[in-house]
Design a protein around this motif. Structure first.
Motif, PDB file in Angstrom:
ATOM      1  N   UNK A 162       0.887  -1.164   0.000  1.00  0.00           N
ATOM      2  CA  UNK A 162       0.000   0.000   0.000  1.00  0.00           C
ATOM      3  C   UNK A 162       0.924   1.212   0.000  1.00  0.00           C
ATOM      4  N   UNK A 163       1.004   1.901  -1.121  1.00  0.00           N
ATOM      5  CA  UNK A 163       2.029   2.930  -1.301  1.00  0.00           C
ATOM      6  C   UNK A 163       1.456   4.335  -1.176  1.00  0.00           C
ATOM      7  N   UNK A 164       2.282   5.229  -0.651  1.00  0.00           N
ATOM      8  CA  UNK A 164       1.946   6.647  -0.616  1.00  0.00           C
ATOM      9  C   UNK A 164       3.245   7.424  -0.737  1.00  0.00           C
ATOM     10  N   UNK A 165       3.137   8.724  -0.938  1.00  0.00           N
ATOM     11  CA  UNK A 165       4.313   9.589  -1.037  1.00  0.00           C
ATOM     12  C   UNK A 165       4.179  10.712  -0.025  1.00  0.00           C
ATOM     13  N   UNK A 166       5.127  10.805   0.881  1.00  0.00           N
ATOM     14  CA  UNK A 166       5.086  11.857   1.895  1.00  0.00           C
ATOM     15  C   UNK A 166       5.516  13.189   1.286  1.00  0.00           C
ATOM     16  N   UNK A 167       5.118  14.305   1.894  1.00  0.00           N
ATOM     17  CA  UNK A 167       5.548  15.608   1.387  1.00  0.00           C
ATOM     18  C   UNK A 167       7.061  15.771   1.497  1.00  0.00           C
ATOM     19  N   UNK A 168       7.621  16.599   0.642  1.00  0.00           N
ATOM     20  CA  UNK A 168       9.045  16.912   0.740  1.00  0.00           C
ATOM     21  C   UNK A 168       9.319  17.640   2.049  1.00  0.00           C
ATOM     22  N   UNK A 169      10.481  17.388   2.618  1.00  0.00           N
ATOM     23  CA  UNK A 169      10.846  18.009   3.877  1.00  0.00           C
ATOM     24  C   UNK A 169      10.465  17.193   5.091  1.00  0.00           C
ATOM     25  N   UNK A 170       9.697  16.128   4.889  1.00  0.00           N
ATOM     26  CA  UNK A 170       9.299  15.236   5.973  1.00  0.00           C
ATOM     27  C   UNK A 170      10.282  14.076   6.034  1.00  0.00           C
ATOM     28  N   UNK A 171      10.685  13.697   7.244  1.00  0.00           N
ATOM     29  CA  UNK A 171      11.585  12.549   7.382  1.00  0.00           C
ATOM     30  C   UNK A 171      10.871  11.308   6.858  1.00  0.00           C
ATOM     31  N   UNK A 172      11.324  10.748   5.731  1.00  0.00           N
ATOM     32  CA  UNK A 172      10.514   9.748   5.027  1.00  0.00           C
ATOM     33  C   UNK A 172      10.298   8.448   5.774  1.00  0.00           C
ATOM     34  N   UNK A 173      11.211   8.110   6.699  1.00  0.00           N
ATOM     35  CA  UNK A 173      11.045   6.855   7.427  1.00  0.00           C
ATOM     36  C   UNK A 173      10.371   7.057   8.781  1.00  0.00           C
ATOM     37  N   UNK A 174      10.108   8.309   9.135  1.00  0.00           N
ATOM     38  CA  UNK A 174       9.557   8.589  10.455  1.00  0.00           C
ATOM     39  C   UNK A 174       8.137   8.071  10.616  1.00  0.00           C
ATOM     40  N   UNK A 175       7.883   7.385  11.715  1.00  0.00           N
ATOM     41  CA  UNK A 175       6.537   6.882  11.974  1.00  0.00           C
ATOM     42  C   UNK A 175       5.566   8.034  12.196  1.00  0.00           C
ATOM     43  N   UNK A 176       5.941   8.973  13.069  1.00  0.00           N
ATOM     44  CA  UNK A 176       5.033  10.081  13.381  1.00  0.00           C
ATOM     45  C   UNK A 176       5.032  11.146  12.297  1.00  0.00           C
ATOM     46  N   UNK A 177       6.155  11.284  11.560  1.00  0.00           N
ATOM     47  CA  UNK A 177       6.236  12.330  10.549  1.00  0.00           C
ATOM     48  C   UNK A 177       5.597  11.925   9.225  1.00  0.00           C
ATOM     49  N   UNK A 178       5.752  10.677   8.818  1.00  0.00           N
ATOM     50  CA  UNK A 178       5.310  10.256   7.487  1.00  0.00           C
ATOM     51  C   UNK A 178       4.164   9.246   7.522  1.00  0.00           C
ATOM     52  N   UNK A 179       4.336   8.173   8.281  1.00  0.00           N
ATOM     53  CA  UNK A 179       3.393   7.055   8.183  1.00  0.00           C
ATOM     54  C   UNK A 179       2.073   7.318   8.908  1.00  0.00           C
ATOM     55  N   UNK A 180       2.129   7.805  10.139  1.00  0.00           N
ATOM     56  CA  UNK A 180       0.877   8.025  10.863  1.00  0.00           C
ATOM     57  C   UNK A 180       0.011   9.110  10.227  1.00  0.00           C
ATOM     58  N   UNK A 181       0.584  10.228   9.730  1.00  0.00           N
ATOM     59  CA  UNK A 181      -0.279  11.202   9.053  1.00  0.00           C
ATOM     60  C   UNK A 181      -1.032  10.611   7.862  1.00  0.00           C
ATOM     61  N   UNK A 182      -0.370   9.756   7.081  1.00  0.00           N
ATOM     62  CA  UNK A 182      -1.054   9.127   5.950  1.00  0.00           C
ATOM     63  C   UNK A 182      -2.178   8.217   6.429  1.00  0.00           C
ATOM     64  N   UNK A 183      -1.919   7.480   7.504  1.00  0.00           N
ATOM     65  CA  UNK A 183      -2.937   6.582   8.043  1.00  0.00           C
ATOM     66  C   UNK A 183      -4.102   7.366   8.631  1.00  0.00           C
ATOM     67  N   UNK A 184      -3.795   8.443   9.357  1.00  0.00           N
ATOM     68  CA  UNK A 184      -4.848   9.251   9.964  1.00  0.00           C
ATOM     69  C   UNK A 184      -5.685   9.964   8.907  1.00  0.00           C
ATOM     70  N   UNK A 185      -5.048  10.351   7.816  1.00  0.00           N
ATOM     71  CA  UNK A 185      -5.801  10.978   6.730  1.00  0.00           C
ATOM     72  C   UNK A 185      -6.810  10.000   6.141  1.00  0.00           C
ATOM     73  N   UNK A 186      -6.362   8.761   5.940  1.00  0.00           N
ATOM     74  CA  UNK A 186      -7.278   7.747   5.422  1.00  0.00           C
ATOM     75  C   UNK A 186      -8.416   7.496   6.406  1.00  0.00           C
ATOM     76  N   UNK A 187      -8.082   7.471   7.696  1.00  0.00           N
ATOM     77  CA  UNK A 187      -9.113   7.238   8.711  1.00  0.00           C
ATOM     78  C   UNK A 187     -10.105   8.392   8.760  1.00  0.00           C
TER      79      UNK A 187
END
Length: 208
Positions: A162-187
């Motif tokens: 399940x792929x997404x692209x984080x915004x530039x300037x965000x730490x790409x591997x960060x759980x709180x910076x990249x992954x959780x925002x994408x998950x919360x947006x979907x929720x």
């Protein structure tokens, strides 16, 4: 009820069992991340399969607690949910294989791996995908960790990406910076996790 392990936590709520693994913290875990040689797992009923030696070593250190928790509470009516980020995502794959091939009763078994590196060989990945699991591998396209160890060394991913692209300037591997925002947006949009792929692909196409 909660039972804690050095690598995460296990919890039971109603008919659901939850097993969650954290990412890398200790220097020993960092060293394990780079032990890219493969070995046969002690639990997957597969000869010459080959999983990452370092990840396997980390999982062995918590396997007794994880498997003991699952065995104590598993039943044909139970739903088992396993999740992890980074190293924890790799451990989620190993725990999923362990439970799926271990003869424990369960109704459903779901694995959600966020930013997981590659865990095993192509043969191991095929064996994993034949098990009775629903596995979602959430991948930030900007996250380099999801591409190591390289496929040139014989590694392959398992599970459904399940792929997404984080915004530039965000730490790409960060759980709180990249992954959780994408998950919360979907929720927030009341979208199923599986729809994240299409929505984020559309967003990536519009990114300059």
């Amino acid at each position: 009820m909660r039972e804690h392990t050095p690598a995460g936590a296990c919890a039971r709520r109603g008919r659901h069992l939850f097993i969650v693994f954290r990412g890398t913290l200790s220097s020993g875990e960092k060293l394990s991340n780079w032990m890219a040689g493969r070995m046969d797992a002690v639990f997957d009923n597969l000869d010459r399969g080959g999983v990452h030696r370092g990840f396997h070593r980390c999982y062995e250190s918590v396997r007794e607690a994880v498997h003991g928790f699952a065995a104590a509470h598993a039943s044909p009516e139970r739903h088992i949910r396993i999740a992890g980020h980074s190293l924890g995502g790799a451990l989620a794959f190993l725990a999923g294989m362990d439970i799926a091939t271990g003869g424990l009763p369960f109704r459903t078994l779901e694995i959600h791996a966020f930013g997981s590196p590659l865990v095993g060989s192509a043969r191991w990945a095929r064996h994993y995908d034949r098990q009775r699991t629903a596995t979602w591998r959430i991948v930030n396209r900007r996250d380099f960790i999801t591409r190591i160890p390289p496929t040139l060394l014989g590694y392959r991913h398992a599970g459904t990406p399940v792929r997404f692209t984080s915004p530039r300037g965000v730490r790409p591997h960060g759980l709180s910076e990249a992954y959780l925002p994408a998950l919360l947006e979907a929720r927030a949009e009341r979208a199923p996790l599986s729809s994240l792929r299409a929505r984020c692909a559309a967003g990536a196409a519009s990114t300059p």
